[in-house]
Design an enzyme around this catalytic site. Structure first.
Site, short mmCIF file in Angstrom:
data_model
loop_
_atom_site.label_atom_id
_atom_site.label_comp_id
_atom_site.label_asym_id
_atom_site.label_seq_id
_atom_site.Cartn_x
_atom_site.Cartn_y
_atom_site.Cartn_z
N ASN A 10 -12.22 21.21 7.95
CA ASN A 10 -11.30 20.08 8.07
C ASN A 10 -12.02 18.84 8.60
O ASN A 10 -11.78 18.39 9.71
CB ASN A 10 -10.12 20.46 8.98
CG ASN A 10 -9.01 19.44 8.98
OD1 ASN A 10 -8.90 18.59 9.87
ND2 ASN A 10 -8.17 19.49 7.97
N GLY A 22 -8.03 19.90 12.65
CA GLY A 22 -9.28 19.20 12.91
C GLY A 22 -9.16 17.70 12.72
O GLY A 22 -8.06 17.14 12.69
N ARG A 51 -9.48 15.72 10.16
CA ARG A 51 -8.64 15.20 9.08
C ARG A 51 -7.16 15.33 9.45
O ARG A 51 -6.38 14.42 9.21
CB ARG A 51 -8.91 15.93 7.75
CG ARG A 51 -8.15 15.26 6.57
CD ARG A 51 -8.36 15.98 5.23
NE ARG A 51 -7.86 15.20 4.09
CZ ARG A 51 -6.63 15.27 3.60
NH1 ARG A 51 -5.73 16.08 4.14
NH2 ARG A 51 -6.28 14.53 2.56
N CYS A 52 -6.79 16.45 10.06
CA CYS A 52 -5.39 16.66 10.46
C CYS A 52 -4.92 15.61 11.46
O CYS A 52 -3.76 15.24 11.49
CB CYS A 52 -5.22 18.03 11.11
SG CYS A 52 -5.49 19.43 10.03
N MET A 53 -5.85 15.15 12.30
CA MET A 53 -5.47 14.24 13.39
C MET A 53 -5.47 12.77 12.97
O MET A 53 -5.33 11.89 13.82
CB MET A 53 -6.45 14.38 14.57
CG MET A 53 -6.36 15.74 15.25
SD MET A 53 -7.26 15.74 16.82
CE MET A 53 -8.94 15.42 16.31
#
Length: 410
Positions: A354, A397, A399-401
Site C-alpha cells: 500500500n 498504509g 495510500r489508505c491515509m
C-alpha cells in the site's frame, strides 16, 4: 487555490494537493469489546500515532505537496453560514446511532454551544461519552442496569484513512456508500465540503453518493490513466456499485474515462481493498501481493449504445491486461515480500503493498516493511520511509491515509 478543485487522472502524476486526517481522540475511544465493530484489530497509542502522522504530513510537504486536513475543510465549509453549521449538526445526529433517541435535543445543544467550529467537528469525530446524560426519564431500566459509562455518540476511528469515504475520479468525485455501519458516517464530512466550501462548491462532478444502496470504497478505486479506471471487486465494493458509477461517468461528456477494469480480489480481512494488494509506483511498475496473482479475474465495463453499459471478461494475465490498457510493452510487478511467502504475508498485513506514489518512481512507504522496501530500491524506485508502529495497527498504509485532490498530468 487551484483552478481545478479535483483533478486526478493517474496514480503517479506529481502530487500537488492531498487530503488527510490527523488521528485524534477517536482512537482513545477504542476499547477491546468494540474493536471488531469499529474495524480495528488493536488499539493504537494515540500520541505516537500523531507523531507518525505528522511526519507523514511533513514528508508530503517535503515533496512540494499542499496538505489539507479534513477537519479544517469541514470547519471552513460550516463557517460559511450559521444555517449550514446548524444543518450539519442536525444531519449528523439524524445519521447517528439509535442510542441517542430521547437525547437529540441535549446533543444538539451540546454541539451548537461549542463556540469553535473546528472543535465541534472534532467532537463529532471522536464520539461523546454518555456519562453526562440523565437516563432516568428516557431509559429507566437501562439507568438501573447499566454497569459502566459508554457512548451516546460512537467514535469514528477509521477517519485517518481518508482514501475510502470519498474518491477523486478524474475531475469529479465518488462520495461513497461505505460497507460497514461504523464508517457510514464518514461521508457526511466531504459532502458538506463539496456543497459549501468555497474551494469546492459547484466545482466537482459527483459520480456517486451514499444514498445509492450499493457499497463502494475509495481503496478499491484506482485512476490508471485518463481513459481507464481500475476498481476492485472486493468485500467492500459490489458489482452493482461499479455499474452505477460507470453509467454516471460515461454519461458525463467531459469525462475522458472509457474503460473500467473490475478486478476481482479474494474476499478476506487481509485483502479488504484492491490497494491493500496492488498499488502503482511508476509508469510501468506496480507493487503487488503475490498471493493474488494466481487466479485473478478481470472484467471490462465500457459504454454501450444510448447511455447503456456493457461488460466483458478479459483473457490473459493481469500484466498483459495492464499493458493493453496503459499502452505499454511491458509492466513490472514487484512482489511484496519478494519470493518469501512468509515475508510477503507479514508485510502485506502491514501494508507493504500500500504505497503512495508522489511522483513517478517515488513512493511513500512504511519503514517496517524492510524486505519489500529493499526490493523496491533494487528496482530503481525511490522510497520515502515513514515510521509506522502505531498507524499500521489500523490496517492501512500511506495510500489508505491519503486522498489526492490534484495531480499533474503525465
Amino acid at each position: 487555490g487551484n483552478e481545478m478543485a479535483i483533478c486526478v487522472k493517474s496514480e503517479i502524476g506529481k502530487l500537488r494537493k492531498v487530503l488527510i486526517h490527523r488521528p485524534g481522540g477517536e482512537l482513545e475511544h477504542l476499547t477491546p469489546e468494540y474493536l471488531t465493530t469499529l474495524l480495528f484489530d488493536d488499539i493504537p497509542y494515540l500520541k505516537r500515532a500523531q507523531v507518525e502522522h505528522d511526519s507523514f504530513a511533513d514528508t508530503l510537504r517535503g515533496c512540494g505537496v499542499e496538505v489539507v486536513y479534513l477537519c479544517d475543510l469541514v470547519a471552513q465549509a460550516l463557517d460559511t453560514d450559521p444555517y449550514v453549521r446548524r444543518q450539519f449538526i442536525t444531519e449528523f445526529l439524524s445519521n447517528a446511532d439509535t442510542r441517542i433517541v430521547g437525547h437529540e435535543k441535549e446533543l444538539f445543544k451540546l454541539l451548537m454551544d461549542e463556540p469553535d467550529t473546528r472543535t465541534m467537528v472534532l467532537r463529532t469525530m471522536e464520539g461523546i461519552m454518555d456519562d453526562g446524560f440523565d437516563f432516568k426519564k428516557t431509559n429507566p431500566l437501562l439507568n438501573l442496569t447499566r454497569t459502566k459509562a459508554g457512548f451516546i455518540l460512537d467514535p469514528i476511528p477509521n477517519l485517518y484513512f481518508t482514501r475510502d469515504p470519498m474518491a477523486s475520479v478524474g475531475c469529479g468525485a465518488s462520495l461513497n456508500h461505505m460497507f460497514s455501519v461504523t464508517r457510514n458516517r464518514e461521508t457526511i464530512y466531504m459532502k458538506y465540503v463539496f456543497e459549501h466550501h468555497p474551494d469546492f462548491q459547484n466545482k466537482v462532478k459527483k459520480y456517486y453518493d451514499p444514498s445509492i444502496p450499493y457499497s463502494i470504497e475509495g481503496g478499491d478505486i484506482h485512476n490508471l490513466s485518463e481513459d481507464t479506471l481500475a476498481i476492485g471487486l472486493s468485500e467492500r465494493t459490489t458489482a452493482q456499485a461499479i455499474e452505477v458509477l460507470a453509467r454516471r461517468i460515461f454519461a458525463d461528456e467531459e469525462s475522458t474515462i472509457r474503460n473500467i477494469l473490475a478486478i476481482d480480489i479474494p474476499n478476506m480481512r487481509a485483502f479488504m481493498h484492491l490497494d491493500t494488494v496492488l498499488t502503482q509506483a511508476d509508469k510501468d511498475v506496480f507493487i503487488v501481493h503475490p498471493g493474488i496473482l494466481h487466479n485473478i479475474k478481470v472484467y471490462r465495463v465500457f459504454p454501450g449504445a444510448k447511455g447503456t453499459i456493457k461488460a466483458e471478461s478479459l483473457k490473459g494475465t493481469l500484466e498483459s491486461i495492464f499493458c493493453r490498457f496503459l499502452g505499454l510493452d511491458e509492466v513490472r510487478f514487484i512482489k511484496c515480500g519478494g519470493n518469501n511467502m512468509i515475508a510477503a504475508e507479514r508485510e502485506q498485513w502491514n501494508d507493504g503493498s500500500n504505497a503512495l506514489c508522489v511522483e513517478p518512481g517515488t513512493v511513500i512507504v512504511y519503514d517496517r516493511n524492510t524486505i519489500t522496501n529493499d526490493i523496491l530500491r533494487d528496482n530503481g524506485l525511490k522510497t520515502l520511509e515513514i515510521a509506522s508502529s502505531e498507524l499500521s495497527r489500523g490496517r492501512g498504509g500511506p495510500r489508505c491515509m491519503s486522498m489526492p485532490l490534484v495531480r499533474d498530468a503525465l
